[in-house]
Enzyme design. Structure first.
Site, mmCIF file in Angstrom:
data_model
loop_
_atom_site.group_PDB
_atom_site.id
_atom_site.type_symbol
_atom_site.label_atom_id
_atom_site.label_comp_id
_atom_site.label_asym_id
_atom_site.label_seq_id
_atom_site.Cartn_x
_atom_site.Cartn_y
_atom_site.Cartn_z
ATOM 1 N N GLY A 45 0.817 -1.213 0.000
ATOM 2 C CA GLY A 45 0.000 0.000 0.000
ATOM 3 C C GLY A 45 0.851 1.263 0.000
ATOM 4 C CB CYS A 46 3.829 2.222 1.972
ATOM 5 S SG CYS A 46 3.016 2.011 3.578
ATOM 6 C CB THR A 47 5.108 0.360 -2.948
ATOM 7 O OG1 THR A 47 6.072 -0.096 -1.990
ATOM 8 C CG2 THR A 47 5.745 0.475 -4.312
#
Length: 156
Positions: A45-47
């Site tokens: 999700g952060c990527t």
């Protein structure tokens, strides 16, 4: 410690970021600032969120808006993450969770059935005079960056 509140000036802060930069909020007057808090470098999700901000980076620049990703990861991890995905913006290392506490993004989270304290994905838009104008908490990545860009374009 002072906490942030919509419609009020964000307390000045200094933070270490990638590219050996010290980010000082008061030195960014005249620019809008997006701070997006995320749990951890190199997670799915952060990527995806970072890639979305990367892909809209030029649009944010046209809207006179600077972007900074913030997590509790160390600078070395941030440098690798930034280089791997060619993020054109800096990542702030908040290892002592000072900014996380100021923006109140440390929240109880459910991780594999266990309650832990972690960074809740959140984004904040600060106007060109340092006033907090918008906040998004419990962010879902899909469509989020477009919504932030729209708000930045509509803010002075």
């Amino acid at each position: 410690m002072a906490f942030v509140e919509i419609g009020k000036p964000v307390p000045d802060f200094a933070a270490q970021a990638t590219s050996s930069k010290d980010i000082v909020l008061s030195r960014l007057k005249g620019w809008k600032v997006v701070l997006y808090f995320y749990p951890k470098d190199n997670t799915p999700g952060c990527t995806t969120e970072g890639l979305d901000f990367r892909d809209y980076y030029e649009d944010f620049k046209k809207a006179k808006t600077l972007i900074f990703g913030v997590s509790k990861d160390i600078l070395k991890s941030h440098e690798q993450f930034r280089a791997q995905y060619q993020f054109p913006f800096e990542l702030i290392s908040d290892t002592d969770a000072y900014l996380c506490r100021m923006f109140e993004v440390i929240q109880p989270l459910n991780m594999y059935g266990k309650q832990i304290q972690g960074v809740e994905r959140s984004t904040f838009l600060i106007d060109s005079s340092g006033v907090l104008r918008r906040e998004w908490r419990k962010v879902r990545v899909n469509g989020h960056v477009e919504e932030v860009l729209e708000a930045a374009e509509a803010t002075d």
